[in-house]
Structure formats: structure tokens, C-alpha cells
Design a protein around this motif. Structure first.
Motif, PDB file in Angstrom:
ATOM      1  N   MET A   1      44.909  50.236  24.743  1.00 13.59           N
ATOM      2  CA  MET A   1      44.331  50.822  25.938  1.00 13.59           C
ATOM      3  C   MET A   1      45.291  50.597  27.090  1.00 13.59           C
ATOM      4  O   MET A   1      45.795  49.508  27.284  1.00 13.59           O
ATOM      5  N   GLU A   2      45.522  51.615  27.860  1.00 11.04           N
ATOM      6  CA  GLU A   2      46.423  51.532  29.001  1.00 11.04           C
ATOM      7  C   GLU A   2      45.590  51.538  30.282  1.00 11.04           C
ATOM      8  O   GLU A   2      45.018  52.541  30.644  1.00 11.04           O
ATOM      9  N   THR A   3      45.497  50.405  30.934  1.00 14.08           N
ATOM     10  CA  THR A   3      44.774  50.357  32.206  1.00 14.08           C
ATOM     11  C   THR A   3      45.681  49.910  33.337  1.00 14.08           C
ATOM     12  O   THR A   3      45.250  49.796  34.464  1.00 14.08           O
ATOM     13  N   GLY A   4      46.942  49.610  33.006  1.00 18.52           N
ATOM     14  CA  GLY A   4      47.849  49.153  34.036  1.00 18.52           C
ATOM     15  C   GLY A   4      47.804  47.655  34.248  1.00 18.52           C
ATOM     16  O   GLY A   4      48.561  47.106  35.011  1.00 18.52           O
ATOM     17  N   ASP A   5      46.908  46.957  33.567  1.00 17.70           N
ATOM     18  CA  ASP A   5      46.789  45.511  33.685  1.00 17.70           C
ATOM     19  C   ASP A   5      47.227  44.862  32.382  1.00 17.70           C
ATOM     20  O   ASP A   5      47.139  45.454  31.329  1.00 17.70           O
ATOM     21  N   ASP A   6      47.674  43.616  32.456  1.00 23.76           N
ATOM     22  CA  ASP A   6      47.955  42.846  31.256  1.00 23.76           C
ATOM     23  C   ASP A   6      46.749  41.970  30.967  1.00 23.76           C
ATOM     24  O   ASP A   6      46.799  40.756  31.044  1.00 23.76           O
ATOM     25  N   ARG A   7      45.656  42.585  30.648  1.00 26.25           N
ATOM     26  CA  ARG A   7      44.422  41.850  30.412  1.00 26.25           C
ATOM     27  C   ARG A   7      44.321  41.436  28.958  1.00 26.25           C
ATOM     28  O   ARG A   7      44.766  42.129  28.075  1.00 26.25           O
ATOM     29  N   SER A   8      43.688  40.320  28.737  1.00 32.34           N
ATOM     30  CA  SER A   8      43.317  39.927  27.404  1.00 32.34           C
ATOM     31  C   SER A   8      41.807  40.063  27.350  1.00 32.34           C
ATOM     32  O   SER A   8      41.215  40.727  28.177  1.00 32.34           O
ATOM     33  N   GLY A   9      41.183  39.407  26.446  1.00 29.28           N
ATOM     34  CA  GLY A   9      39.740  39.515  26.357  1.00 29.28           C
ATOM     35  C   GLY A   9      39.341  40.591  25.370  1.00 29.28           C
ATOM     36  O   GLY A   9      40.157  41.137  24.646  1.00 29.28           O
ATOM     37  N   LEU A  10      38.088  40.885  25.343  1.00 28.65           N
ATOM     38  CA  LEU A  10      37.538  41.865  24.408  1.00 28.65           C
ATOM     39  C   LEU A  10      37.823  43.288  24.852  1.00 28.65           C
ATOM     40  O   LEU A  10      37.934  43.562  26.045  1.00 28.65           O
ATOM     41  N   ARG A  11      37.919  44.166  23.887  1.00 35.68           N
ATOM     42  CA  ARG A  11      37.979  45.603  24.171  1.00 35.68           C
ATOM     43  C   ARG A  11      36.561  46.125  24.005  1.00 35.68           C
ATOM     44  O   ARG A  11      36.009  46.096  22.908  1.00 35.68           O
ATOM     45  N   ARG A  24      26.550  48.767  36.446  1.00 40.98           N
ATOM     46  CA  ARG A  24      26.659  47.383  36.899  1.00 40.98           C
ATOM     47  C   ARG A  24      27.357  46.507  35.858  1.00 40.98           C
ATOM     48  O   ARG A  24      27.994  45.513  36.204  1.00 40.98           O
ATOM     49  N   LEU A  25      27.228  46.897  34.586  1.00 40.76           N
ATOM     50  CA  LEU A  25      27.877  46.138  33.523  1.00 40.76           C
ATOM     51  C   LEU A  25      29.394  46.295  33.548  1.00 40.76           C
ATOM     52  O   LEU A  25      30.125  45.305  33.394  1.00 40.76           O
ATOM     53  N   VAL A  26      29.879  47.510  33.746  1.00 37.90           N
ATOM     54  CA  VAL A  26      31.326  47.757  33.693  1.00 37.90           C
ATOM     55  C   VAL A  26      32.104  46.861  34.657  1.00 37.90           C
ATOM     56  O   VAL A  26      33.058  46.191  34.240  1.00 37.90           O
ATOM     57  N   PRO A  27      31.743  46.777  35.945  1.00 39.06           N
ATOM     58  CA  PRO A  27      32.519  45.898  36.827  1.00 39.06           C
ATOM     59  C   PRO A  27      32.444  44.421  36.430  1.00 39.06           C
ATOM     60  O   PRO A  27      33.402  43.674  36.622  1.00 39.06           O
ATOM     61  N   GLU A  28      31.334  44.014  35.851  1.00 37.89           N
ATOM     62  CA  GLU A  28      31.210  42.627  35.393  1.00 37.89           C
ATOM     63  C   GLU A  28      32.151  42.361  34.220  1.00 37.89           C
ATOM     64  O   GLU A  28      32.788  41.307  34.149  1.00 37.89           O
ATOM     65  N   LEU A  29      32.248  43.316  33.304  1.00 32.05           N
ATOM     66  CA  LEU A  29      33.170  43.176  32.169  1.00 32.05           C
ATOM     67  C   LEU A  29      34.615  43.117  32.659  1.00 32.05           C
ATOM     68  O   LEU A  29      35.404  42.300  32.185  1.00 32.05           O
ATOM     69  N   LEU A  30      34.945  43.991  33.593  1.00 33.16           N
ATOM     70  CA  LEU A  30      36.304  43.994  34.145  1.00 33.16           C
ATOM     71  C   LEU A  30      36.611  42.677  34.849  1.00 33.16           C
ATOM     72  O   LEU A  30      37.690  42.113  34.675  1.00 33.16           O
ATOM     73  N   ALA A  32      35.427  39.847  34.234  1.00 30.11           N
ATOM     74  CA  ALA A  32      35.552  38.790  33.227  1.00 30.11           C
ATOM     75  C   ALA A  32      36.853  38.907  32.427  1.00 30.11           C
ATOM     76  O   ALA A  32      37.113  38.097  31.549  1.00 30.11           O
ATOM     77  N   GLY A  33      37.648  39.935  32.713  1.00 20.85           N
ATOM     78  CA  GLY A  33      38.941  40.075  32.061  1.00 20.85           C
ATOM     79  C   GLY A  33      38.953  40.922  30.810  1.00 20.85           C
ATOM     80  O   GLY A  33      39.924  40.911  30.055  1.00 20.85           O
ATOM     81  N   HIS A  34      37.880  41.669  30.584  1.00 23.43           N
ATOM     82  CA  HIS A  34      37.805  42.516  29.400  1.00 23.43           C
ATOM     83  C   HIS A  34      38.382  43.905  29.689  1.00 23.43           C
ATOM     84  O   HIS A  34      38.402  44.353  30.839  1.00 23.43           O
ATOM     85  N   GLN A  35      38.830  44.566  28.640  1.00 29.69           N
ATOM     86  CA  GLN A  35      39.267  45.956  28.732  1.00 29.69           C
ATOM     87  C   GLN A  35      38.043  46.826  28.456  1.00 29.69           C
ATOM     88  O   GLN A  35      37.261  46.520  27.558  1.00 29.69           O
ATOM     89  N   VAL A  36      37.882  47.898  29.200  1.00 27.34           N
ATOM     90  CA  VAL A  36      36.682  48.725  29.077  1.00 27.34           C
ATOM     91  C   VAL A  36      37.050  50.178  28.844  1.00 27.34           C
ATOM     92  O   VAL A  36      37.897  50.736  29.532  1.00 27.34           O
ATOM     93  N   LYS A  53      39.484  53.765  37.962  1.00 25.61           N
ATOM     94  CA  LYS A  53      40.912  53.675  37.616  1.00 25.61           C
ATOM     95  C   LYS A  53      41.231  52.448  36.750  1.00 25.61           C
ATOM     96  O   LYS A  53      42.352  52.306  36.272  1.00 25.61           O
ATOM     97  N   GLN A  54      40.243  51.599  36.560  1.00 30.31           N
ATOM     98  CA  GLN A  54      40.461  50.382  35.766  1.00 30.31           C
ATOM     99  C   GLN A  54      39.972  50.519  34.327  1.00 30.31           C
ATOM    100  O   GLN A  54      40.090  49.568  33.554  1.00 30.31           O
TER     101      GLN A  54
END
Length: 96
Positions: A1-11, A24-30, A32-36, A53-54
Motif C-alpha cells: 500500500m502506498e500512503t506516503g508514510d513508512d508505517r508499520s502495523g496492521l493493514r 470515526r474508526l479510520v482516523p483512529e486506525l491511522l 495507531a499507526g495502521h495502514q488503511v 490522502k492517508q
């Protein structure tokens, strides 16, 4: 997944991201460092959300096995936050 961040965590796949809970869930997942990845029948409904954009957006429908399978590919967890109440009688079968 390309989001522009070097995130780890769950996809994570989120269906129903334009709804009350999904929105409300999506921003919480982001946060927490998850890819969405968000599955949407109409991706343009997501474009004005503050976190748009994230995330990765996959066009599709939960009632279409092909697009749902493609959206779930390479994910660790899926949040199914849609319902078929607005489809009329027989919505219970559609939801199943």
C-alpha cells in the motif's frame, strides 16, 4: 500500500468508511499507526474527508465477490461496517 508514510502495523480494510462508525474508526486506525484501505462503491464520497490522502481507496461493493476479494487482498484485518437496510425487503438476505 502506498500512503506516503513508512508505517508499520496492521493493514486494515474498512468497509462503510463514509458511515458514522467507519468515519470515526479510520482516523483512529491511522493514529495507531495502521495502514488503511477503504472499500467504496463511490470513491469520490471519501475525497473530502480529512484523512482521505492517508488511505488507499479501493472501488467496489461488498455484494460483489470479485471486488471484495481484491479489496481484502494483502490485508490483516477487515472491518465490515455496512448494512443493507436501505435496499428494501429482503435486506436480511443481502446482509448475509
Amino acid at each position: 500500500m502506498e500512503t506516503g508514510d513508512d508505517r508499520s502495523g496492521l493493514r486494515c480494510l474498512v468497509t462503510g468508511a463514509t458511515g458514522y462508525i467507519g468515519g470515526r474508526l479510520v482516523p483512529e486506525l491511522l493514529e495507531a499507526g495502521h495502514q488503511v484501505r477503504c472499500l467504496a462503491r463511490t470513491p469520490k464520497k471519501l475525497r473530502d474527508l480529512p484523512w482521505a490522502k492517508q488511505v488507499e481507496v479501493a472501488q467496489g461493493d461488498v455484494t460483489d465477490p470479485e471486488s471484495l476479494g481484491a479489496a481484502m487482498r494483502d490485508t490483516d484485518v477487515a472491518y465490515y461496517l455496512v448494512h443493507a437496510l436501505g435496499t428494501g425487503t429482503g435486506f436480511e438476505e443481502t446482509d448475509r
